[in-house]
Motif scaffolding. Sequence first.
Motif, PDB file in Angstrom:
ATOM      1  N   ILE A   1       0.896  -1.152   0.000  1.00 50.90           N
ATOM      2  CA  ILE A   1       0.000   0.000   0.000  1.00 50.90           C
ATOM      3  C   ILE A   1       0.937   1.204   0.000  1.00 50.90           C
ATOM      4  CG2 ILE A   1      -1.777   1.272   1.247  1.00 50.90           C
ATOM      5  CD1 ILE A   1      -2.499  -1.518   2.556  1.00 50.90           C
ATOM      6  N   VAL A   2       0.858   2.011  -1.050  1.00 48.83           N
ATOM      7  CA  VAL A   2       1.813   3.108  -1.245  1.00 48.83           C
ATOM      8  C   VAL A   2       1.119   4.445  -0.999  1.00 48.83           C
ATOM      9  CG1 VAL A   2       3.368   4.214  -2.894  1.00 48.83           C
ATOM     10  CG2 VAL A   2       3.067   1.729  -2.949  1.00 48.83           C
ATOM     11  N   ASN A   3       1.791   5.292  -0.203  1.00 51.73           N
ATOM     12  CA  ASN A   3       1.287   6.625   0.100  1.00 51.73           C
ATOM     13  C   ASN A   3       2.471   7.574  -0.009  1.00 51.73           C
ATOM     14  OD1 ASN A   3       0.108   8.946   1.020  1.00 51.73           O
ATOM     15  ND2 ASN A   3      -0.799   8.017   2.844  1.00 51.73           N
ATOM     16  N   GLY A   4       2.617   8.199  -1.162  1.00 54.94           N
ATOM     17  CA  GLY A   4       3.761   9.082  -1.374  1.00 54.94           C
ATOM     18  C   GLY A   4       5.043   8.292  -1.309  1.00 54.94           C
ATOM     19  N   SER A   5       5.938   8.689  -0.412  1.00 50.63           N
ATOM     20  CA  SER A   5       7.227   8.004  -0.283  1.00 50.63           C
ATOM     21  C   SER A   5       7.153   6.827   0.689  1.00 50.63           C
ATOM     22  CB  SER A   5       8.304   8.989   0.175  1.00 50.63           C
ATOM     23  OG  SER A   5       7.940   9.528   1.434  1.00 50.63           O
ATOM     24  N   GLU A   6       6.020   6.663   1.361  1.00 47.58           N
ATOM     25  CA  GLU A   6       5.869   5.557   2.315  1.00 47.58           C
ATOM     26  C   GLU A   6       5.163   4.386   1.664  1.00 47.58           C
ATOM     27  OE1 GLU A   6       4.357   6.303   6.264  1.00 47.58           O
ATOM     28  OE2 GLU A   6       4.680   8.449   5.993  1.00 47.58           O
ATOM     29  N   SER A   7       5.520   3.179   2.111  1.00 54.96           N
ATOM     30  CA  SER A   7       4.753   2.012   1.679  1.00 54.96           C
ATOM     31  C   SER A   7       4.649   1.026   2.833  1.00 54.96           C
ATOM     32  CB  SER A   7       5.373   1.363   0.448  1.00 54.96           C
ATOM     33  OG  SER A   7       6.563   0.712   0.761  1.00 54.96           O
ATOM     34  N   PHE A   8       3.563   0.266   2.807  1.00 54.46           N
ATOM     35  CA  PHE A   8       3.268  -0.695   3.864  1.00 54.46           C
ATOM     36  C   PHE A   8       2.973  -2.038   3.217  1.00 54.46           C
ATOM     37  CE2 PHE A   8       1.452   3.506   4.599  1.00 54.46           C
ATOM     38  CZ  PHE A   8       2.164   3.913   5.718  1.00 54.46           C
ATOM     39  N   GLU A   9       3.446  -3.108   3.849  1.00 53.80           N
ATOM     40  CA  GLU A   9       3.183  -4.421   3.291  1.00 53.80           C
ATOM     41  C   GLU A   9       1.816  -4.927   3.722  1.00 53.80           C
ATOM     42  OE1 GLU A   9       6.246  -7.656   2.136  1.00 53.80           O
ATOM     43  OE2 GLU A   9       5.702  -8.015   4.231  1.00 53.80           O
ATOM     44  N   SER A  10       1.150  -5.578   2.790  1.00 55.84           N
ATOM     45  CA  SER A  10      -0.116  -6.238   3.051  1.00 55.84           C
ATOM     46  C   SER A  10      -0.119  -7.506   2.216  1.00 55.84           C
ATOM     47  CB  SER A  10      -1.285  -5.312   2.676  1.00 55.84           C
ATOM     48  OG  SER A  10      -2.527  -5.888   3.046  1.00 55.84           O
ATOM     49  N   LEU A  11      -1.269  -8.158   2.147  1.00 55.23           N
ATOM     50  CA  LEU A  11      -1.409  -9.358   1.333  1.00 55.23           C
ATOM     51  C   LEU A  11      -2.543  -9.184   0.335  1.00 55.23           C
ATOM     52  CD1 LEU A  11      -1.223 -12.140   4.090  1.00 55.23           C
ATOM     53  CD2 LEU A  11       0.576 -11.549   2.442  1.00 55.23           C
ATOM     54  N   ALA A  12      -2.374  -9.822  -0.824  1.00 58.57           N
ATOM     55  CA  ALA A  12      -3.463  -9.925  -1.803  1.00 58.57           C
ATOM     56  C   ALA A  12      -4.049 -11.316  -1.680  1.00 58.57           C
ATOM     57  CB  ALA A  12      -2.914  -9.730  -3.211  1.00 58.57           C
ATOM     58  N   LEU A  13      -5.358 -11.416  -1.622  1.00 59.95           N
ATOM     59  CA  LEU A  13      -6.019 -12.723  -1.699  1.00 59.95           C
ATOM     60  C   LEU A  13      -6.474 -12.842  -3.145  1.00 59.95           C
ATOM     61  CD1 LEU A  13      -8.965 -14.052   0.498  1.00 59.95           C
ATOM     62  CD2 LEU A  13      -8.487 -14.730  -1.821  1.00 59.95           C
ATOM     63  N   ALA A  14      -5.810 -13.705  -3.897  1.00 61.27           N
ATOM     64  CA  ALA A  14      -6.187 -13.919  -5.302  1.00 61.27           C
ATOM     65  C   ALA A  14      -5.366 -15.053  -5.873  1.00 61.27           C
ATOM     66  CB  ALA A  14      -5.968 -12.658  -6.129  1.00 61.27           C
ATOM     67  N   PRO A  15      -5.996 -16.008  -6.436  1.00 55.86           N
ATOM     68  CA  PRO A  15      -7.429 -16.261  -6.397  1.00 55.86           C
ATOM     69  C   PRO A  15      -7.781 -17.286  -5.325  1.00 55.86           C
ATOM     70  CG  PRO A  15      -6.441 -17.618  -8.105  1.00 55.86           C
ATOM     71  CD  PRO A  15      -5.318 -16.841  -7.440  1.00 55.86           C
ATOM     72  N   VAL A  16      -9.067 -17.428  -5.069  1.00 58.25           N
ATOM     73  CA  VAL A  16      -9.579 -18.570  -4.302  1.00 58.25           C
ATOM     74  C   VAL A  16     -10.410 -19.374  -5.303  1.00 58.25           C
ATOM     75  CG1 VAL A  16     -11.550 -17.278  -3.361  1.00 58.25           C
ATOM     76  CG2 VAL A  16     -10.834 -19.383  -2.275  1.00 58.25           C
ATOM     77  N   SER A  17     -10.087 -20.651  -5.416  1.00 60.29           N
ATOM     78  CA  SER A  17     -10.704 -21.502  -6.437  1.00 60.29           C
ATOM     79  C   SER A  17     -11.250 -22.763  -5.794  1.00 60.29           C
ATOM     80  CB  SER A  17      -9.657 -21.925  -7.475  1.00 60.29           C
ATOM     81  OG  SER A  17      -8.899 -20.833  -7.912  1.00 60.29           O
ATOM     82  N   VAL A  18     -12.473 -23.116  -6.155  1.00 59.47           N
ATOM     83  CA  VAL A  18     -13.062 -24.371  -5.698  1.00 59.47           C
ATOM     84  C   VAL A  18     -13.624 -25.077  -6.928  1.00 59.47           C
ATOM     85  CG1 VAL A  18     -14.811 -25.444  -4.218  1.00 59.47           C
ATOM     86  CG2 VAL A  18     -13.579 -23.418  -3.415  1.00 59.47           C
ATOM     87  N   LYS A  19     -13.289 -26.358  -7.053  1.00 60.45           N
ATOM     88  CA  LYS A  19     -13.798 -27.150  -8.184  1.00 60.45           C
ATOM     89  C   LYS A  19     -15.317 -27.036  -8.225  1.00 60.45           C
ATOM     90  CE  LYS A  19     -12.069 -31.309  -9.721  1.00 60.45           C
ATOM     91  NZ  LYS A  19     -10.841 -31.706 -10.342  1.00 60.45           N
ATOM     92  N   PRO A  20     -15.894 -26.908  -9.414  1.00 62.28           N
ATOM     93  CA  PRO A  20     -17.350 -26.710  -9.503  1.00 62.28           C
ATOM     94  C   PRO A  20     -18.171 -27.720  -8.700  1.00 62.28           C
ATOM     95  CG  PRO A  20     -16.346 -26.319 -11.635  1.00 62.28           C
ATOM     96  CD  PRO A  20     -15.244 -26.808 -10.726  1.00 62.28           C
ATOM     97  N   GLU A  21     -17.794 -28.989  -8.716  1.00 62.08           N
ATOM     98  CA  GLU A  21     -18.604 -29.987  -7.996  1.00 62.08           C
ATOM     99  C   GLU A  21     -18.478 -29.877  -6.474  1.00 62.08           C
ATOM    100  OE1 GLU A  21     -14.973 -32.400  -9.581  1.00 62.08           O
ATOM    101  OE2 GLU A  21     -16.146 -30.664 -10.189  1.00 62.08           O
ATOM    102  N   PHE A  22     -17.518 -29.074  -5.994  1.00 61.39           N
ATOM    103  CA  PHE A  22     -17.345 -28.875  -4.552  1.00 61.39           C
ATOM    104  C   PHE A  22     -17.815 -27.493  -4.095  1.00 61.39           C
ATOM    105  CE2 PHE A  22     -14.237 -32.265  -5.328  1.00 61.39           C
ATOM    106  CZ  PHE A  22     -14.473 -33.112  -4.259  1.00 61.39           C
ATOM    107  N   GLN A  23     -18.298 -26.663  -5.026  1.00 62.59           N
ATOM    108  CA  GLN A  23     -18.712 -25.309  -4.665  1.00 62.59           C
ATOM    109  C   GLN A  23     -19.972 -25.329  -3.803  1.00 62.59           C
ATOM    110  OE1 GLN A  23     -18.814 -23.014  -8.317  1.00 62.59           O
ATOM    111  NE2 GLN A  23     -16.599 -23.162  -8.572  1.00 62.59           N
ATOM    112  N   ASN A  24     -20.137 -24.259  -3.046  1.00 64.89           N
ATOM    113  CA  ASN A  24     -21.298 -24.069  -2.156  1.00 64.89           C
ATOM    114  C   ASN A  24     -21.350 -25.096  -1.027  1.00 64.89           C
ATOM    115  OD1 ASN A  24     -22.337 -21.819  -3.691  1.00 64.89           O
ATOM    116  ND2 ASN A  24     -22.902 -23.341  -5.230  1.00 64.89           N
ATOM    117  N   GLN A  25     -20.164 -25.576  -0.608  1.00 67.65           N
ATOM    118  CA  GLN A  25     -20.081 -26.517   0.517  1.00 67.65           C
ATOM    119  C   GLN A  25     -19.202 -25.963   1.647  1.00 67.65           C
ATOM    120  OE1 GLN A  25     -19.036 -30.521  -0.768  1.00 67.65           O
ATOM    121  NE2 GLN A  25     -20.120 -30.227  -2.697  1.00 67.65           N
ATOM    122  N   GLY A  26     -18.819 -24.684   1.534  1.00 67.77           N
ATOM    123  CA  GLY A  26     -18.033 -24.066   2.600  1.00 67.77           C
ATOM    124  C   GLY A  26     -16.530 -24.224   2.469  1.00 67.77           C
ATOM    125  N   ILE A  27     -16.054 -24.811   1.379  1.00 65.33           N
ATOM    126  CA  ILE A  27     -14.610 -25.049   1.225  1.00 65.33           C
ATOM    127  C   ILE A  27     -13.848 -23.742   1.039  1.00 65.33           C
ATOM    128  CG2 ILE A  27     -12.875 -26.120  -0.268  1.00 65.33           C
ATOM    129  CD1 ILE A  27     -14.947 -28.426  -0.668  1.00 65.33           C
TER     130      ILE A  27
END
Length: 177
Positions: A72-98
């Motif tokens: 996350i960049v703000n002028g000369s400062e930057s802070f580390e964070s995380l990106a969540l990408a991607p989250v993938s669930v096989k179609p036959e397992f979707q909508n089961q809370g995985i």
Amino acid sequence: MITIRQEEEKDYQQVFQLTEEAFREMEHSDHQEHFLVEKLRDSEAFIPELSLVAEDENGNIAGHILFTKLKIVNGSESFESLALAPVSVKPEFQNQGIGGQLIREGHDIAGKLGYQSVILIGHEKYYPKFGYEKTSNFGISFPFDIPEENGMAIELVPDGLKNRKGIVKYPKEFGID
């Protein structure tokens, strides 16, 4: 019965196929997520402990999630964070809370590794269930236009995004300047 564990090299081909399948019918997708996972694994942003698979009792991979470093960049400062990408669930397992199991386990591991926040672009009705809020609530924006409700963040620790205003800077592997 689903087990969440760290992804291993032997899983890469199954994860590639699973990710392609998971996003094949998605309306808001460039259908390149499986290639993005491969690029991120070879990047400086990759954190092996935060590439997780959901495995069923027969050893089949039902889902995968990837958290990578971003800034996350703000002028000369930057802070580390995380990106969540991607989250993938096989179609036959979707909508089961995985997907939710993967997200919660990923948050837990990320917090133990010392990360304070996660940023994502995602469905406004899905991610708030896990504590995500609009990035605009924290003074964080993206370097491109997205609907405000789709840019989200979560603090993994209290005040993890306090005074962390700025613009999200993705690793170059995302192909976003």
